[in-house]
Design an enzyme around this catalytic site. Structure first.
Site, PDB file in Angstrom:
ATOM      1  N   ALA A  83       6.237 -67.350  20.404  1.00 51.85           N
ATOM      2  CA  ALA A  83       6.594 -67.738  19.027  1.00 51.85           C
ATOM      3  C   ALA A  83       6.964 -69.206  18.866  1.00 51.85           C
ATOM      4  O   ALA A  83       6.868 -69.756  17.763  1.00 51.85           O
ATOM      5  CB  ALA A  83       7.738 -66.854  18.536  1.00 51.85           C
ATOM      6  N   GLY A  90       5.455 -71.686  20.301  1.00 50.36           N
ATOM      7  CA  GLY A  90       4.310 -72.560  20.586  1.00 50.36           C
ATOM      8  C   GLY A  90       3.904 -73.366  19.361  1.00 50.36           C
ATOM      9  O   GLY A  90       4.266 -73.030  18.224  1.00 50.36           O
ATOM     10  N   PHE A  91       3.137 -74.408  19.593  1.00 48.06           N
ATOM     11  CA  PHE A  91       2.659 -75.303  18.512  1.00 48.06           C
ATOM     12  C   PHE A  91       1.928 -74.513  17.421  1.00 48.06           C
ATOM     13  O   PHE A  91       2.259 -74.604  16.225  1.00 48.06           O
ATOM     14  CB  PHE A  91       1.744 -76.348  19.163  1.00 48.06           C
ATOM     15  CG  PHE A  91       0.929 -77.180  18.224  1.00 48.06           C
ATOM     16  CD1 PHE A  91       1.513 -77.909  17.195  1.00 48.06           C
ATOM     17  CD2 PHE A  91      -0.466 -77.265  18.384  1.00 48.06           C
ATOM     18  CE1 PHE A  91       0.730 -78.699  16.338  1.00 48.06           C
ATOM     19  CE2 PHE A  91      -1.239 -78.045  17.539  1.00 48.06           C
ATOM     20  CZ  PHE A  91      -0.637 -78.762  16.512  1.00 48.06           C
ATOM     21  N   LYS A 118      -8.867 -68.281  29.902  1.00 42.43           N
ATOM     22  CA  LYS A 118      -9.096 -67.888  28.503  1.00 42.43           C
ATOM     23  C   LYS A 118     -10.250 -66.890  28.394  1.00 42.43           C
ATOM     24  O   LYS A 118     -10.170 -65.919  27.652  1.00 42.43           O
ATOM     25  CB  LYS A 118      -9.357 -69.124  27.629  1.00 42.43           C
ATOM     26  CG  LYS A 118      -8.195 -70.101  27.538  1.00 42.43           C
ATOM     27  CD  LYS A 118      -6.881 -69.476  27.115  1.00 42.43           C
ATOM     28  CE  LYS A 118      -6.856 -69.005  25.675  1.00 42.43           C
ATOM     29  NZ  LYS A 118      -5.528 -68.411  25.332  1.00 42.43           N
ATOM     30  N   VAL A 158      -6.951 -78.343  18.923  1.00 47.66           N
ATOM     31  CA  VAL A 158      -6.144 -78.113  17.720  1.00 47.66           C
ATOM     32  C   VAL A 158      -5.226 -79.311  17.504  1.00 47.66           C
ATOM     33  O   VAL A 158      -4.342 -79.592  18.323  1.00 47.66           O
ATOM     34  CB  VAL A 158      -5.314 -76.816  17.851  1.00 47.66           C
ATOM     35  CG1 VAL A 158      -4.525 -76.575  16.568  1.00 47.66           C
ATOM     36  CG2 VAL A 158      -6.223 -75.629  18.158  1.00 47.66           C
ATOM     37  N   SER A 181      -2.969 -80.935  23.234  1.00 45.97           N
ATOM     38  CA  SER A 181      -3.940 -81.371  22.216  1.00 45.97           C
ATOM     39  C   SER A 181      -3.335 -82.424  21.292  1.00 45.97           C
ATOM     40  O   SER A 181      -3.999 -83.410  20.931  1.00 45.97           O
ATOM     41  CB  SER A 181      -4.463 -80.176  21.422  1.00 45.97           C
ATOM     42  OG  SER A 181      -3.410 -79.419  20.875  1.00 45.97           O
TER      43      SER A 181
HETATM   44  P1  NAP Z   1       1.893 -74.140  23.408  1.00 46.10           P
HETATM   45  O1  NAP Z   1       2.592 -74.899  22.350  1.00 46.10           O
HETATM   46  O2  NAP Z   1       2.024 -74.597  24.813  1.00 46.10           O
HETATM   47  O3  NAP Z   1       2.323 -72.608  23.308  1.00 46.10           O
HETATM   48  C1  NAP Z   1       2.077 -71.711  24.345  1.00 46.10           C
HETATM   49  C2  NAP Z   1       3.067 -70.573  24.266  1.00 46.10           C
HETATM   50  O4  NAP Z   1       2.858 -69.680  25.382  1.00 46.10           O
HETATM   51  C3  NAP Z   1       4.513 -71.048  24.374  1.00 46.10           C
HETATM   52  O5  NAP Z   1       5.349 -70.232  23.604  1.00 46.10           O
HETATM   53  C4  NAP Z   1       4.805 -70.842  25.857  1.00 46.10           C
HETATM   54  O6  NAP Z   1       6.178 -70.711  26.166  1.00 46.10           O
HETATM   55  C5  NAP Z   1       4.076 -69.543  26.112  1.00 46.10           C
HETATM   56  N1  NAP Z   1       3.826 -69.363  27.541  1.00 46.10           N
HETATM   57  C6  NAP Z   1       3.057 -70.134  28.340  1.00 46.10           C
HETATM   58  N2  NAP Z   1       3.099 -69.686  29.597  1.00 46.10           N
HETATM   59  C7  NAP Z   1       3.914 -68.598  29.604  1.00 46.10           C
HETATM   60  C8  NAP Z   1       4.355 -67.693  30.609  1.00 46.10           C
HETATM   61  N3  NAP Z   1       3.974 -67.797  31.889  1.00 46.10           N
HETATM   62  N4  NAP Z   1       5.210 -66.703  30.253  1.00 46.10           N
HETATM   63  C9  NAP Z   1       5.613 -66.574  28.955  1.00 46.10           C
HETATM   64  N5  NAP Z   1       5.211 -67.398  27.965  1.00 46.10           N
HETATM   65  C10 NAP Z   1       4.376 -68.396  28.276  1.00 46.10           C
HETATM   66  O7  NAP Z   1       0.325 -74.082  23.124  1.00 46.10           O
HETATM   67  P2  NAP Z   1      -0.526 -73.912  21.790  1.00 46.10           P
HETATM   68  O8  NAP Z   1      -1.361 -75.118  21.679  1.00 46.10           O
HETATM   69  O9  NAP Z   1       0.318 -73.493  20.646  1.00 46.10           O
HETATM   70  O10 NAP Z   1      -1.482 -72.710  22.247  1.00 46.10           O
HETATM   71  C11 NAP Z   1      -1.303 -71.380  21.779  1.00 46.10           C
HETATM   72  C12 NAP Z   1      -2.550 -70.595  22.127  1.00 46.10           C
HETATM   73  O11 NAP Z   1      -3.688 -71.229  21.539  1.00 46.10           O
HETATM   74  C13 NAP Z   1      -2.837 -70.487  23.619  1.00 46.10           C
HETATM   75  O12 NAP Z   1      -3.315 -69.193  23.881  1.00 46.10           O
HETATM   76  C14 NAP Z   1      -3.952 -71.521  23.837  1.00 46.10           C
HETATM   77  O13 NAP Z   1      -4.765 -71.197  24.927  1.00 46.10           O
HETATM   78  C15 NAP Z   1      -4.701 -71.419  22.527  1.00 46.10           C
HETATM   79  N6  NAP Z   1      -5.467 -72.638  22.195  1.00 46.10           N
HETATM   80  C16 NAP Z   1      -4.849 -73.840  22.022  1.00 46.10           C
HETATM   81  C17 NAP Z   1      -5.622 -74.961  21.692  1.00 46.10           C
HETATM   82  C18 NAP Z   1      -4.998 -76.316  21.474  1.00 46.10           C
HETATM   83  O14 NAP Z   1      -5.763 -77.296  21.341  1.00 46.10           O
HETATM   84  N7  NAP Z   1      -3.686 -76.461  21.386  1.00 46.10           N
HETATM   85  C19 NAP Z   1      -7.015 -74.844  21.575  1.00 46.10           C
HETATM   86  C20 NAP Z   1      -7.608 -73.583  21.762  1.00 46.10           C
HETATM   87  C21 NAP Z   1      -6.831 -72.478  22.068  1.00 46.10           C
HETATM   88  P3  NAP Z   1       7.052 -72.022  26.553  1.00 46.10           P
HETATM   89  O15 NAP Z   1       7.129 -72.883  25.333  1.00 46.10           O
HETATM   90  O16 NAP Z   1       8.344 -71.457  26.963  1.00 46.10           O
HETATM   91  O17 NAP Z   1       6.317 -72.698  27.681  1.00 46.10           O
END
Ligand code: NAP
Length: 344
Positions: free
Chosen positions: A11, A13-14, A172, A200, A217
């Site tokens: 929750a 996350g970005f 992924k 993103v 990103s």
């Molecule tokens: P983010 O800000 O890093 O968020 C990731 C979330 O997953 C955070 O809440 C993180 O918790 C949690 N998490 C990671 N590893 C974990 C673990 N081992 N156990 C429990 N929680 C864990 O990344 P985001 O950019 O919002 O990405 C969210 C989703 O979108 C991901 O599935 C990513 O693959 C996908 N996505 C992102 C992009 C992009 O460009 N950003 C592009 C395509 C797909 P913590 O904050 O505590 O680490």
């Protein structure tokens, strides 16, 4: 009638913060989110002004095969929808198996099984996958490759434990396949939609998340704002982009749109390069002229010679809205960074 409840993993996350914002702003849903620690829960609750429709639970580590069980045993009966966004997006790791692949794969397997077992009222499961699931890393820069909603990467486990980009792509693709396979194998009564975003970009949901170094990103734009004049861009990349607010909107639309059930949605507006972003910043923020990387002539045609073609016309035809363009994203993102820095 009480509001339907959405469970969202990761929750803080970005992307997840924007999804929660849109859910709460709609005044239609209650949200239960998982974070890794009490401190993260406290910050998120405070960012959302202790919103009465938001509650948070702790799921410490996605790698544990029963990570979601206790939360779903206790609250699952109240869940109507699931968003699974949590997955490692960190590239400063060295143990690609244990820090990237295992949490992505085990986390998905467990939340899917927990939904089937303990959340009988769920109508839709929406998984945040990635364009990384759609092709191999080397294909990303091959202009002869055409990527569609039917594409998959073909990476194997062994090669993916040696390289952080391959590990991310593998994590992924494999996590997404698990959901499609379990959906069929377990005869899940709920619908499944998968979201496959490209890079993103966009502002943080809250100014309090703006820091010197942003998530992977967002750092693409942030690093250009903090680049030096006459110094090559340290983080020069090319790829496809999408705005985080559009990613969140597609997730929310997927909850109730029958058209989106059983679909993979490639969220991509267009192509970008670091140089193109630097040009927009120089044009729109004259106060940064002469301080950051100077503009350099580069066209979309030139950039596209170094990228696979992403053909997402099917996705665009299914969604009810159009995506934001690069200029809007860059202006909104840089404005937020500069405003926060001016207050320091
Ligand atoms: P983010 O800000 O890093 O968020 C990731 C979330 O997953 C955070 O809440 C993180 O918790 C949690 N998490 C990671 N590893 C974990 C673990 N081992 N156990 C429990 N929680 C864990 O990344 P985001 O950019 O919002 O990405 C969210 C989703 O979108 C991901 O599935 C990513 O693959 C996908 N996505 C992102 C992009 C992009 O460009 N950003 C592009 C395509 C797909 P913590 O904050 O505590 O680490």
């Amino acid at each position: 009638m009480s509001k339907p409840t959405v469970f969202i993993s990761g929750a803080n996350g970005f992307i997840a913060q924007h999804i929660i914002k849109q859910l709460l702003d709609s005044k239609t849903y209650k949200v239960v989110g998982s974070v890794r620690s009490a401190a993260k829960a406290e910050k998120l609750e405070s960012d959302f002004g202790n919103h009465p429709d938001l509650s948070l639970v702790t799921v410490e580590d996605l790698s544990k095969l029963d990570a979601f069980d206790s939360v779903f045993k206790e609250h699952g009966a109240s869940f109507d929808y699931i968003f699974h966004t949590a997955s490692p997006v960190v590239f400063t790791i060295t143990d690609f198996q244990n820090e990237m692949i295992t949490p992505a794969v085990n986390g998905t397997k467990n939340i899917f099984e927990a939904t089937v077992k303990y959340a009988p009222n769920v109508k839709k499961f929406v998984q945040t996958s990635s364009s990384a699931a759609l092709r191999n890393p080397e294909a990303s820069t091959d202009p002869s490759v055409n990527v569609t909603e039917k594409s998959w990467n073909t990476l194997g486990l062994e090669e993916s434990t040696k390289d952080y980009i391959k590990a991310y792509f593998y994590s992924k693709g494999t996590a997404e396949k698990i959901s499609w396979e379990l959906h069929e194998k377990l005869g899940a009564k709920f619908e499944l939609t998968v979201i496959n975003p490209v890079y993103v970009f966009g502002p943080q949901a809250f100014d309090s998340s703006v820091s010197n170094h942003l998530n992977f990103s967002c750092e693409v734009i942030n690093s250009i704002v903090h680049s030096k004049f006459n110094t090559p861009l340290s983080n020069s990349v090319k790829g496809n982009f999408i705005d985080v607010r559009d990613v969140a909107r597609a997730h929310v639309e997927a909850l109730t749109s029958d058209k989106l059930s059983g679909q993979r949605l490639i969220l991509s507006e267009n192509i970008f390069s670091s140089e193109l972003i630097a040009n927009i910043i120089n044009e729109k923020f004259p106060q940064l002229n002469g301080k950051i990387a100077k503009p350099s002539p580069i066209s979309n045609e030139e950039i596209s010679k170094h990228l696979a073609n992403i053909d997402n016309h099917v996705t665009k035809g299914l969604l009810s809205f159009e995506f934001r363009d690069l200029t809007t994203i860059v202006v909104d993102t840089v404005s937020q960074i500069l405003n926060v820095e001016a207050k320091k």
